[in-house]
Design an enzyme around this catalytic site. Structure first.
Site, PDB file in Angstrom:
ATOM      1  N   GLU A 192       4.202  59.691  71.635  1.00 25.61           N
ATOM      2  CA  GLU A 192       4.997  58.737  72.424  1.00 25.61           C
ATOM      3  C   GLU A 192       6.512  58.904  72.292  1.00 25.61           C
ATOM      4  OE1 GLU A 192       3.487  54.860  71.369  1.00 25.61           O
ATOM      5  OE2 GLU A 192       1.505  55.292  72.157  1.00 25.61           O
ATOM      6  N   ASN A 208       1.219  63.879  72.272  1.00 26.01           N
ATOM      7  CA  ASN A 208       0.325  62.833  72.784  1.00 26.01           C
ATOM      8  C   ASN A 208       1.148  61.671  73.357  1.00 26.01           C
ATOM      9  OD1 ASN A 208      -2.539  61.856  72.776  1.00 26.01           O
ATOM     10  ND2 ASN A 208      -1.752  60.253  71.407  1.00 26.01           N
ATOM     11  N   HIS A 253      -5.153  54.770  78.448  1.00 30.00           N
ATOM     12  CA  HIS A 253      -5.512  53.360  78.349  1.00 30.00           C
ATOM     13  C   HIS A 253      -5.450  52.792  79.769  1.00 30.00           C
ATOM     14  CE1 HIS A 253      -5.411  53.493  74.023  1.00 30.00           C
ATOM     15  NE2 HIS A 253      -4.238  54.089  74.071  1.00 30.00           N
ATOM     16  N   GLU A 311      -7.430  58.770  74.096  1.00 34.36           N
ATOM     17  CA  GLU A 311      -7.560  57.359  73.667  1.00 34.36           C
ATOM     18  C   GLU A 311      -8.080  56.499  74.804  1.00 34.36           C
ATOM     19  OE1 GLU A 311      -3.961  55.816  71.894  1.00 34.36           O
ATOM     20  OE2 GLU A 311      -3.468  57.708  70.932  1.00 34.36           O
ATOM     21  N   ASP A 354      -9.784  53.847  77.169  1.00 28.54           N
ATOM     22  CA  ASP A 354     -10.485  52.559  77.294  1.00 28.54           C
ATOM     23  C   ASP A 354     -10.218  52.051  78.701  1.00 28.54           C
ATOM     24  OD1 ASP A 354      -7.776  51.910  76.589  1.00 28.54           O
ATOM     25  OD2 ASP A 354      -8.373  51.298  74.582  1.00 28.54           O
TER      26      ASP A 354
HETATM   27  C1  XIL Z   1      -3.499  51.177  67.794  1.00 30.85           C
HETATM   28  C2  XIL Z   1      -4.674  50.834  66.892  1.00 30.85           C
HETATM   29  O1  XIL Z   1      -5.864  50.965  67.630  1.00 30.85           O
HETATM   30  C3  XIL Z   1      -4.533  49.435  66.354  1.00 30.85           C
HETATM   31  O2  XIL Z   1      -5.545  49.142  65.397  1.00 30.85           O
HETATM   32  C4  XIL Z   1      -3.154  49.269  65.692  1.00 30.85           C
HETATM   33  O3  XIL Z   1      -2.987  47.925  65.282  1.00 30.85           O
HETATM   34  C5  XIL Z   1      -2.046  49.653  66.654  1.00 30.85           C
HETATM   35  O4  XIL Z   1      -2.283  50.987  67.112  1.00 30.85           O
HETATM   36  N1  XIL Z   1      -1.441  54.339  71.236  1.00 30.85           N
HETATM   37  C6  XIL Z   1      -1.669  55.051  70.092  1.00 30.85           C
HETATM   38  C7  XIL Z   1      -2.533  54.484  69.036  1.00 30.85           C
HETATM   39  O5  XIL Z   1      -1.250  56.214  69.993  1.00 30.85           O
HETATM   40  O6  XIL Z   1      -2.155  54.891  67.762  1.00 30.85           O
HETATM   41  C8  XIL Z   1      -2.600  52.993  69.098  1.00 30.85           C
HETATM   42  O7  XIL Z   1      -3.584  52.542  68.175  1.00 30.85           O
HETATM   43  C9  XIL Z   1      -2.913  52.527  70.498  1.00 30.85           C
HETATM   44  C10 XIL Z   1      -1.863  52.984  71.476  1.00 30.85           C
END
Ligand code: XIL
Length: 317
Positions: A130, A171, A207, A236, A238
């Site tokens: 990020e 990422n 996401h 990641e 969802d």
């Molecule tokens: C999130 C975790 O899932 C949570 O448990 C934590 O509190 C915060 O981070 N992008 C990312 C991840 O790269 O590391 C994040 O994970 C979600 C968003």
């Protein structure tokens, strides 16, 4: 017995993974069983700097090791997440109390220590997470302050040196489809490749929250990064909906969306899909944004298969 997602993925030489946490892995046998569905694991929090470093001169690798050991025992592809980020930094790391030179030393030492410790064990690293701001340019972080923009290149070089066999990823979120942010990341990574920086891949977090981007555009995006010679992974995933306006058949819509994304990305050359949690009750989303539906993953709270599970299995097949 019905085939697992893993069986299908293994048969086709692709990866289906989940973000994994140490606590349920230690205590919940159903969680461990459910991991049989996956042939890949990402460490959800355990390898972030904050959780790893309780104080400036101390590392606590226990949580990370629980996950790493489980993945090795079960012959799973292991993604390390993440070496350089602006979030979940240790509480003691108050950037204004450190000079730029101290911050530079700290980050170099951190990357070498952590990537080095898992050399030969962790298959892929999200080296930098990020770094691009939502409104363009590099995000203001302690690392940008201390190094200027070169911190990104340096982090990949340090990681390559201590963990030469690991594949190294940049990422980010919000860059899944073709848009301004993914254009900027495309430029950033193209520049790194031209400079000979040892980067192997790009992780698209994916996401899908209030808005769900068009999978056709996602596939086009995957293809352009792949054409740069980069490994492209969905890291990641969802899929949630705004709770107030969620359609009554959202589980079916969610399934259709997951299925289409996986199918189109596979066609475009992406071979790794990681969902951000094992079952719905492990998802980070309710903590992140309480206006979302709380069922973004493939397995429900009872670890039963959701329509999204079947859709992903069909897509992998
Ligand atoms: C999130 C975790 O899932 C949570 O448990 C934590 O509190 C915060 O981070 N992008 C990312 C991840 O790269 O590391 C994040 O994970 C979600 C968003």
């Amino acid at each position: 017995m019905a085939e697992t997602l893993r069986d299908v993925a293994d048969r086709h030489g692709v990866r289906i993974g989940a973000a994994v946490a140490a606590d349920p892995l230690r205590t919940d046998y159903q969680y461990r069983d459910a991991l049989g569905e996956f042939n890949a694991v990402t460490t959800e929090n355990a390898l972030k700097m904050g959780p790893l470093c309780p104080s400036e001169h101390e590392y606590d690798f226990r949580d990370a090791d629980v996950i790493v050991d489980f993945a090795r025992e079960h012959d799973m592809y292991l993604r390390g997440h993440t070496l350089v980020w602006h979030n979940q930094l240790p509480e003691w790391l108050l950037p204004w109390q450190y000079t730029d030179a101290e911050l530079r030393r700290l980050l170099r030492q951190h990357v070498r220590t952590v990537a080095g410790r898992y050399a030969g064990t962790i298959d892929a690293w999200d080296v930098v997470n990020e770094a691009v701001a939502d409104d363009g340019g590099l995000r203001e972080t302690p690392w940008l302050r201390a190094f200027g923009e070169e911190y990104i290149d340096r982090a990949f070089e340090w990681a390559r040196k201590v963990a030469p066999e690991a594949t190294l990823f940049y990422n980010d979120y919000g860059a899944d489809a073709i848009n301004d942010k993914s254009d900027e990341i495309y430029e950033l990574l193209s520049g790194m490749l031209e400079r000979g920086v040892p980067i192997d891949g790009v992780g698209l977090q994916y996401h899908a929250l209030h808005d769900h981007v068009d999978p056709v555009s996602v596939a086009e995006n995957v293809r352009r990064f792949s054409d740069l010679g980069l490994d492209v992974q969905i890291t990641e995933m969802d899929v949630a909906y705004t709770a107030a306006t969620a359609p009554p058949d959202r589980r079916e819509q969610q399934a259709e969306y997951y299925g289409e994304v996986v199918e189109r990305c596979l066609e475009a050359g992406c071979d790794t899909f990681v969902v951000w949690g094992v079952a719905d009750h492990h998802s980070w989303l309710p903590h992140f944004d309480e206006t979302l539906t709380e069922d973004p993953l493939l397995l429900d709270d009872g670890y039963d298969h959701k329509p999204a599970y079947d859709a992903v299995r069909d897509a992998l097949e």
